[in-house]
Design a protein around this motif. Structure first.
Motif, PDB file in Angstrom:
ATOM      1  N   SER A  66     -30.698 -24.205  18.510  1.00 47.68           N
ATOM      2  CA  SER A  66     -30.528 -25.579  18.057  1.00 47.68           C
ATOM      3  C   SER A  66     -30.791 -25.701  16.564  1.00 47.68           C
ATOM      4  O   SER A  66     -30.146 -26.488  15.857  1.00 47.68           O
ATOM      5  N   ALA A  67     -31.743 -24.917  16.051  1.00 48.36           N
ATOM      6  CA  ALA A  67     -32.075 -24.967  14.624  1.00 48.36           C
ATOM      7  C   ALA A  67     -30.936 -24.436  13.765  1.00 48.36           C
ATOM      8  O   ALA A  67     -30.794 -24.831  12.605  1.00 48.36           O
ATOM      9  N   HIS A  68     -30.124 -23.542  14.307  1.00 46.45           N
ATOM     10  CA  HIS A  68     -28.979 -23.013  13.561  1.00 46.45           C
ATOM     11  C   HIS A  68     -27.824 -24.004  13.524  1.00 46.45           C
ATOM     12  O   HIS A  68     -27.131 -24.118  12.514  1.00 46.45           O
ATOM     13  N   VAL A  69     -27.584 -24.702  14.629  1.00 50.33           N
ATOM     14  CA  VAL A  69     -26.390 -25.531  14.714  1.00 50.33           C
ATOM     15  C   VAL A  69     -26.571 -26.901  14.064  1.00 50.33           C
ATOM     16  O   VAL A  69     -25.621 -27.446  13.482  1.00 50.33           O
ATOM     17  N   LEU A  70     -27.763 -27.465  14.101  1.00 50.66           N
ATOM     18  CA  LEU A  70     -27.944 -28.816  13.574  1.00 50.66           C
ATOM     19  C   LEU A  70     -27.573 -28.943  12.094  1.00 50.66           C
ATOM     20  O   LEU A  70     -26.906 -29.906  11.708  1.00 50.66           O
ATOM     21  N   PRO A  71     -27.974 -28.006  11.214  1.00 45.44           N
ATOM     22  CA  PRO A  71     -27.605 -28.173   9.806  1.00 45.44           C
ATOM     23  C   PRO A  71     -26.103 -28.105   9.542  1.00 45.44           C
ATOM     24  O   PRO A  71     -25.651 -28.545   8.481  1.00 45.44           O
ATOM     25  N   GLU A  72     -25.342 -27.553  10.498  1.00 44.99           N
ATOM     26  CA  GLU A  72     -23.898 -27.407  10.305  1.00 44.99           C
ATOM     27  C   GLU A  72     -23.114 -28.629  10.772  1.00 44.99           C
ATOM     28  O   GLU A  72     -21.888 -28.654  10.656  1.00 44.99           O
ATOM     29  N   LEU A  73     -23.793 -29.645  11.303  1.00 48.92           N
ATOM     30  CA  LEU A  73     -23.105 -30.801  11.871  1.00 48.92           C
ATOM     31  C   LEU A  73     -22.784 -31.876  10.848  1.00 48.92           C
ATOM     32  O   LEU A  73     -22.153 -32.880  11.187  1.00 48.92           O
ATOM     33  N   GLY A  74     -23.211 -31.691   9.610  1.00 47.72           N
ATOM     34  CA  GLY A  74     -22.880 -32.652   8.572  1.00 47.72           C
ATOM     35  C   GLY A  74     -23.340 -34.055   8.904  1.00 47.72           C
ATOM     36  O   GLY A  74     -24.462 -34.281   9.367  1.00 47.72           O
TER      37      GLY A  74
END
Length: 292
Positions: A66-74
């Motif tokens: 989850s920590a990897h994907v959240l910053p990529e959600l803009g």
């Protein structure tokens, strides 16, 4: 102490946990940790976004969190109440076990986890392995899912075994046996659109050595499995994806789900760019789809 099913050692597992903390620092807004119980085991989630925002459940790719994907959600995290689940078997933050990929187990896991989080109706966004899991969830409980977005999802098409071995299999084996920066580069280049994001590349090198790699291939979806899937669907595919060739993937989506919206990401590999420009454009496209 019981040996890990997912990781080669406790020391390597700790390295991946540390990396999750580093990626969490990239999240621009406040996040909340939630851990819930399911029949498949402990499930961790990061929750972010306005409390009154429409719920969006996000499922990350393999060897991530989850920590990897959240910053990529803009901008999605500022407009939606995002629940990023840590996929059991593919994240250090949830239960240390494997889930069967050949039945409806992953779909039932998502239903149980979202139940425990108090969610009854939500939109769903899955990336790569998470795209396979998201489709399983939509099949298991179609009435729960308002809209379904998928980015380079597993389970639709497969590349040839020889191409996969040549592009990824042999370089990956050599890196795991004899790790070096040069050998890691050979693994990264056919997979990552952005090769100069040092956090991602260094993390991926550590993850490849830390995980007991799950070599199971998600089965390809069958036409009869999609008969009950009537919700709006958006599918992104990358034209240079060596795992799930983009044009072939979208052709099969059009064949099996004629009502789906599809978009080909040009000059993009399996792991899309980790750049502000891509985050801005992709999040805007997903938000238009979710809001339409």
């Amino acid at each position: 102490m019981t040996a890990s099913i997912v990781f080669v050692s406790d020391e390597q597992k700790a390295i991946v946990q540390t990396w999750c903390g580093e990626f969490r620092k990239r999240i621009a807004i406040a996040v909340e940790d939630r851990t819930v119980k399911t029949s498949f085991g402990r499930t961790h989630a990061l929750v972010a976004g306005p409390e009154n925002g429409k719920p969006l459940v996000v499922l990350h790719g393999a060897l991530a969190s989850s920590a990897h994907v959240l910053p990529e959600l803009g901008s999605l995290v500022s407009k939606r109440r995002v629940y990023a689940l840590d996929i059991i078997g593919q994240s250090v933050l949830s239960e240390d076990r494997r889930i069967d990929v050949h039945d409806d187990s992953y779909g039932r896991w998502v239903v149980e986890a979202t139940d425990a989080l108090g969610l009854r109706h939500y939109d769903l966004y899955g990336v790569s392995w998470g795209g396979f899991v998201a489709l399983r969830a939509a099949q298991a409980a179609p009435a729960r899912v308002g809209r379904l977005a998928l980015l380079n999802p597993a389970g639709w098409v497969a590349n040839s075994a020889w191409k996969g071995l040549k592009a990824m299999g042999w370089p990956l084996l050599m890196f795991r046996l004899f790790p070096s920066e040069q050998r890691l580069r050979r693994v990264i280049e056919p997979l990552f659109s952005t090769v100069d994001d040092t956090d991602w590349t260094r993390y991926f090198g550590d993850a490849l050595r830390a995980y007991r790699l799950d070599v199971r291939v998600p089965p390809l979806v069958k036409p009869e499995e999609l008969e009950g899937l009537t919700c709006p669907v958006l599918v992104f595919a990358s034209d240079e994806d060596i795992s799930f060739p983009g044009r072939a993937l979208l052709a099969r989506v059009r064949e099996l789900l004629p009502h789906a919206e599809v978009e080909l990401l040009e000059h993009t590999k399996h792991c899309p760019p980790t750049t502000d420009a891509f985050r801005t454009s992709s999040s805007a496209r997903v938000e238009r789809f979710l809001a339409s």
